[in-house]
Scaffold this active site. Structure first.
Site, PDB file in Angstrom:
ATOM      1  N   LYS A  11       0.844  -1.205   0.000  1.00  0.00           N
ATOM      2  CA  LYS A  11       0.000   0.000   0.000  1.00  0.00           C
ATOM      3  C   LYS A  11       0.870   1.241   0.000  1.00  0.00           C
ATOM      4  CE  LYS A  11       0.910   1.339   4.454  1.00  0.00           C
ATOM      5  NZ  LYS A  11       1.739   2.496   4.768  1.00  0.00           N
ATOM      6  N   ASP A 138      -2.373  -1.682  10.191  1.00  0.00           N
ATOM      7  CA  ASP A 138      -2.517  -1.719   8.731  1.00  0.00           C
ATOM      8  C   ASP A 138      -3.004  -3.068   8.207  1.00  0.00           C
ATOM      9  OD1 ASP A 138      -1.477   0.823   8.817  1.00  0.00           O
ATOM     10  OD2 ASP A 138       0.450   0.316   7.893  1.00  0.00           O
TER      11      ASP A 138
HETATM   12  O1  C5P Z   1      -0.164  -1.024  14.794  1.00  0.00           O
HETATM   13  P1  C5P Z   1       1.254  -1.271  14.457  1.00  0.00           P
HETATM   14  O2  C5P Z   1       1.858  -2.379  15.279  1.00  0.00           O
HETATM   15  O3  C5P Z   1       1.517  -1.437  13.005  1.00  0.00           O
HETATM   16  O4  C5P Z   1       2.031   0.059  14.890  1.00  0.00           O
HETATM   17  C1  C5P Z   1       3.432   0.126  14.990  1.00  0.00           C
HETATM   18  C2  C5P Z   1       3.798   1.359  15.803  1.00  0.00           C
HETATM   19  O5  C5P Z   1       3.451   2.551  15.077  1.00  0.00           O
HETATM   20  C3  C5P Z   1       3.064   1.494  17.118  1.00  0.00           C
HETATM   21  O6  C5P Z   1       3.742   0.813  18.145  1.00  0.00           O
HETATM   22  C4  C5P Z   1       3.059   2.985  17.356  1.00  0.00           C
HETATM   23  O7  C5P Z   1       4.301   3.410  17.873  1.00  0.00           O
HETATM   24  C5  C5P Z   1       2.954   3.552  15.946  1.00  0.00           C
HETATM   25  N1  C5P Z   1       1.570   3.901  15.561  1.00  0.00           N
HETATM   26  C6  C5P Z   1       0.981   5.023  16.116  1.00  0.00           C
HETATM   27  N2  C5P Z   1      -0.304   5.361  15.771  1.00  0.00           N
HETATM   28  C7  C5P Z   1      -0.992   4.616  14.873  1.00  0.00           C
HETATM   29  C8  C5P Z   1      -0.402   3.480  14.292  1.00  0.00           C
HETATM   30  C9  C5P Z   1       0.883   3.131  14.663  1.00  0.00           C
HETATM   31  O8  C5P Z   1       1.603   5.723  16.924  1.00  0.00           O
HETATM   32  N3  C5P Z   1      -2.225   4.977  14.551  1.00  0.00           N
END
Ligand code: C5P
Length: 300
Positions: A11, A138
Site C-alpha cells: 500500500k 494496517d
Molecule cells: O499497529 P502497528 O503495530 O503497526 O504500529 C506500529 C507502531 O506505530 C506502534 O507501536 C506505534 O508506535 C505507531 N503507531 C501510532 N499510531 C498509529 C499506528 C501506529 O503511533 N495509529
C-alpha cells in the site's frame, strides 16, 4: 486441501493525517490507504506446528521467529477457532521490508486468508478483520485492498470509490525505518515546535480526485504528516523526492513511515520513464512502477 496460495498487495498512503498522541501510545489517524500492484505471496501448507520461511527479495531481513507477523496471524486465527491447527507458511517477498508499504501487514493478512482456507474454517471477512486489527493497524486494509479511509489507529475502514487506475513509481531505499521510531520523531518535532496538533480530517479535494480518477488533482493533494519525521531520520530522501518532481511526477511523497518514496505518474508510459530516470540519475538505486487500486489478499 493440502496447500493454499494467497497474493497480497503493498500500500501507499495518499493522505496520512496524524492526530495527537493517545494515552495508549497510538495516534488517531485519517489514513487514506491505496493498494498497489507490488505483491507478496503467502503459501500455507498442511503441517504439524506453525512455522514460517521467507524467500525472494530482502528475505534475510525478515524475522522467522515468533515475532514474525504471519506466524502471529496464524496463531491468532487458530486461537479464534479454538483448535491447535498447524501450517507451514512460505512467504515470497516482493514488498520492501520496513519500507512504509505494509509488507509485514500484507504477510499477516495473507496468512489469515490462507489458513482460513487451509483449515476449512470458512470464517467471514468481519471475523478476519477483527483478528487483523489486533495484529497491527494496517493489517485490516491489507485484507480488503482497493482504496479506503482508515480512522482510529487506521484499523476502522470505509472503502472509497476510485474513478480509474493510478500509475505510480516507488523508489526503494537501502535499509528500512521503524514505524514506531518515525511516529516518535513526529511527536518530538511537534513538541519542539510547540504547535497545536489539529484533529485529523479527510481532505475533500483528495476524495474528489480519487473519485474522478484525476491523477493531476490527486498528485496536488497527496499529504503525509510523517514525512518531516522520515526526512529528519533519512535526509537523503529529500533529493530523491526532488528528483522525481524534476522528472515530471504529479506528486512525490514518502510512503507511510518510509523510507520508500512514492511518485504519481501521468500514465503507465510515464511511470516506466520516471522509474528509469530515477535509477539512471542515481536518485534511487531501485525504482519499481506499479498501479492501483488492486484487490486485497486473494486466494490464487
Ligand atoms: O499497529 P502497528 O503495530 O503497526 O504500529 C506500529 C507502531 O506505530 C506502534 O507501536 C506505534 O508506535 C505507531 N503507531 C501510532 N499510531 C498509529 C499506528 C501506529 O503511533 N495509529
Amino acid at each position: 486441501m493440502s496447500s493454499v496460495t494467497v497474493r497480497v498487495p503493498a500500500k501507499v498512503n495518499v493522505q496520512l493525517s496524524v492526530g495527537p498522541l493517545r494515552e495508549d501510545g497510538y495516534h488517531d489517524l485519517v489514513n487514506v490507504f491505496h493498494a498497489v500492484s507490488i505483491f507478496d505471496e503467502v503459501v500455507a501448507k498442511e503441517a504439524e506446528g506453525i512455522t514460517v520461511q521467507v524467500n525472494g527479495k530482502w528475505s534475510d531481513q525478515v524475522p522467522i521467529d515468533d515475532s514474525n507477523l504471519a506466524i502471529r496471524a496464524a496463531r491468532a486465527l487458530a486461537k479464534h477457532a479454538g483448535r491447535s491447527y498447524g501450517a507451514e507458511l512460505i512467504i515470497h517477498k516482493n514488498i520492501p521490508v520496513a519500507g512504509g508499504m505494509a509488507g509485514g501487514s500484507a504477510d499477516a493478512a495473507g496468512a489469515l486468508v490462507a489458513c482460513n482456507e487451509l483449515w476449512g474454517l470458512g470464517l467471514p471477512m468481519d471475523d478476519l478483520m477483527e483478528i487483523a486489527g489486533d495484529l497491527g493497524s494496517d493489517v485490516p486494509f491489507s485484507l480488503i485492498g482497493g482504496t479506503a479511509v482508515g480512522t482510529g489507529r487506521g484499523e476502522q475502514l470505509s472503502e472509497l470509490p476510485t474513478g480509474g487506475t493510478f500509475h505510480w513509481v516507488f523508489a526503494l531505499a537501502n535499509g528500512g525505518l521503524s514505524t514506531a521510531k518515525v511516529y516518535a520523531e513526529c511527536d518530538r518535532l511537534r513538541a519542539e515546535s510547540n504547535a497545536e496538533v489539529p484533529w485529523p480530517t479527510l481532505n475533500d479535494s483528495l476524495m474528489e480526485a480519487l473519485g474522478t480518477g484525476d491523477a493531476y488533482a490527486l498528485g496536488a493533494h497527496l499529504s503525509n504528516d510523517l514525512q518531516p519525521a522520515a526526512l529528519n531520520l533519512r535526509p537523503e530522501l529529500g533529493p530523491t523526492l526532488d528528483s522525481g518532481r524534476q522528472h515530471g511526477a504529479l506528486g512525490a511523497i514518502v510512503s507511510g513511515s518510509g523510507p520508500t518514496c512514492a511518485f504519481l505518474a501521468i500514465d503507465a508510459t510515464h511511470a516506466r520513464d520516471l522509474a528509469e530516470s530515477l535509477t539512471a540519475t542515481g536518485a534511487a538505486h531501485t525504482a519499481v512502477a506499479a498501479h492501483g487500486p488492486v484487490q486485497g489478499a486473494t486466494v490464487i
